[in-house]
Design a protein around this motif. Structure first.
Motif, PDB file in Angstrom:
ATOM      1  N   ARG A   1       8.161 -95.603  30.180  1.00 39.18           N
ATOM      2  CA  ARG A   1       9.612 -95.397  30.097  1.00 39.18           C
ATOM      3  C   ARG A   1      10.334 -95.980  31.287  1.00 39.18           C
ATOM      4  NH1 ARG A   1      10.220 -89.174  28.170  1.00 39.18           N
ATOM      5  NH2 ARG A   1       9.289 -89.464  26.124  1.00 39.18           N
TER       6      ARG A   1
ATOM      7  N   GLY B   1       7.627 -83.934  20.095  1.00 43.88           N
ATOM      8  CA  GLY B   1       8.850 -83.608  19.371  1.00 43.88           C
ATOM      9  C   GLY B   1       9.063 -82.106  19.273  1.00 43.88           C
TER      10      GLY B   1
ATOM     11  N   PRO C   1      15.296 -83.458  26.200  1.00 46.27           N
ATOM     12  CA  PRO C   1      14.792 -84.434  25.227  1.00 46.27           C
ATOM     13  C   PRO C   1      13.580 -85.225  25.722  1.00 46.27           C
ATOM     14  CG  PRO C   1      17.182 -84.569  25.367  1.00 46.27           C
ATOM     15  CD  PRO C   1      16.736 -83.629  26.448  1.00 46.27           C
TER      16      PRO C   1
ATOM     17  N   THR D   1      10.546 -82.831  25.540  1.00 42.46           N
ATOM     18  CA  THR D   1      10.262 -82.512  24.135  1.00 42.46           C
ATOM     19  C   THR D   1       9.554 -83.680  23.476  1.00 42.46           C
ATOM     20  OG1 THR D   1      12.165 -81.037  24.033  1.00 42.46           O
ATOM     21  CG2 THR D   1      11.293 -81.812  21.934  1.00 42.46           C
ATOM     22  N   ASP D   2      10.015 -84.889  23.756  1.00 45.02           N
ATOM     23  CA  ASP D   2       9.385 -86.089  23.199  1.00 45.02           C
ATOM     24  C   ASP D   2       7.951 -86.233  23.706  1.00 45.02           C
ATOM     25  OD1 ASP D   2       9.398 -88.557  21.723  1.00 45.02           O
ATOM     26  OD2 ASP D   2       9.557 -89.596  23.656  1.00 45.02           O
TER      27      ASP D   2
END
Length: 191
Positions: free
Chosen positions: A66, A172, A164, A167-168
């Motif tokens: 990322r 998910g 988010p 969670t990802d």
């Protein structure tokens, strides 16, 4: 608040700072706290994470992937263009004036001396969502009437914060909900 943390939970928070620095982040986010928890989980939580296939190496690799993306992408360039700023021209100008590696060298200078020590040189701050996960971990421990915040409570704070990015990383919403149930089950069995 940190006096209520278990030894492993303290190590996880310190590890989060180290991981954030290593990954090139300017601040400690919930995703770094998650990596610290996964790396330093107490044995019961380690078993839960292993059963779900959640590893420090996998999480670190996902975070590194990322951060390898450019900070400003095509959508950002288009948004800037709509207000009259040409991102490509800005990049070219920076490269021309400061050299080809200027973007990579754009790190704040570490302060030395008395003021550097007073201002916490070498330490990077927590983001607000990361601070919130620590607060939620405390609330989880209080709710369960536990005197100590373990890595399991840090993970529950992360899950409850529903950032988010984390969670990802945990598969998910469904993966995070299943993990939450597993952690509560582990805590119930240990009680």
């Amino acid at each position: 608040m940190f006096e209520k943390f278990s030894r492993q939970a303290r190590v996880a928070v310190v590890s989060a700072q180290d991981d954030a620095k290593e990954l090139g982040a300017g601040r400690i986010g919930p995703e770094h706290v998650l990596l610290g928890v996964i790396t330093n989980a107490e044995p019961g939580l380690r078993a839960v994470l292993d059963a779900r296939g959640i590893t420090a190496d996998g999480t670190r690799a996902a975070l590194a992937a990322r951060t390898g993306t450019p900070p400003l992408g095509a959508d950002d360039a288009e948004a800037l263009r709509s207000i009259g700023i040409d991102l490509d021209a800005v990049r070219a100008s920076v490269t021309e004036n400061f050299g080809p590696d200027a973007w990579d060298r754009a790190e704040p200078e570490v302060r030395r001396g008395v003021f550097g020590r007073l201002l916490g040189a070498g330490h990077i701050p927590f983001t607000n969502p990361a601070k919130k996960t620590l607060e939620l971990a405390l609330r989880e421990a209080i709710h369960r009437k536990d005197r100590e915040i373990s890595t399991a409570y840090l993970l529950l704070g992360i899950l409850r914060g529903a950032d988010p990015a984390t969670t990802d990383l945990l598969g998910g919403r469904d993966g995070a909900a299943a993990l939450r149930a597993d952690v509560y089950g582990m805590l119930d069995r240990a009680a």
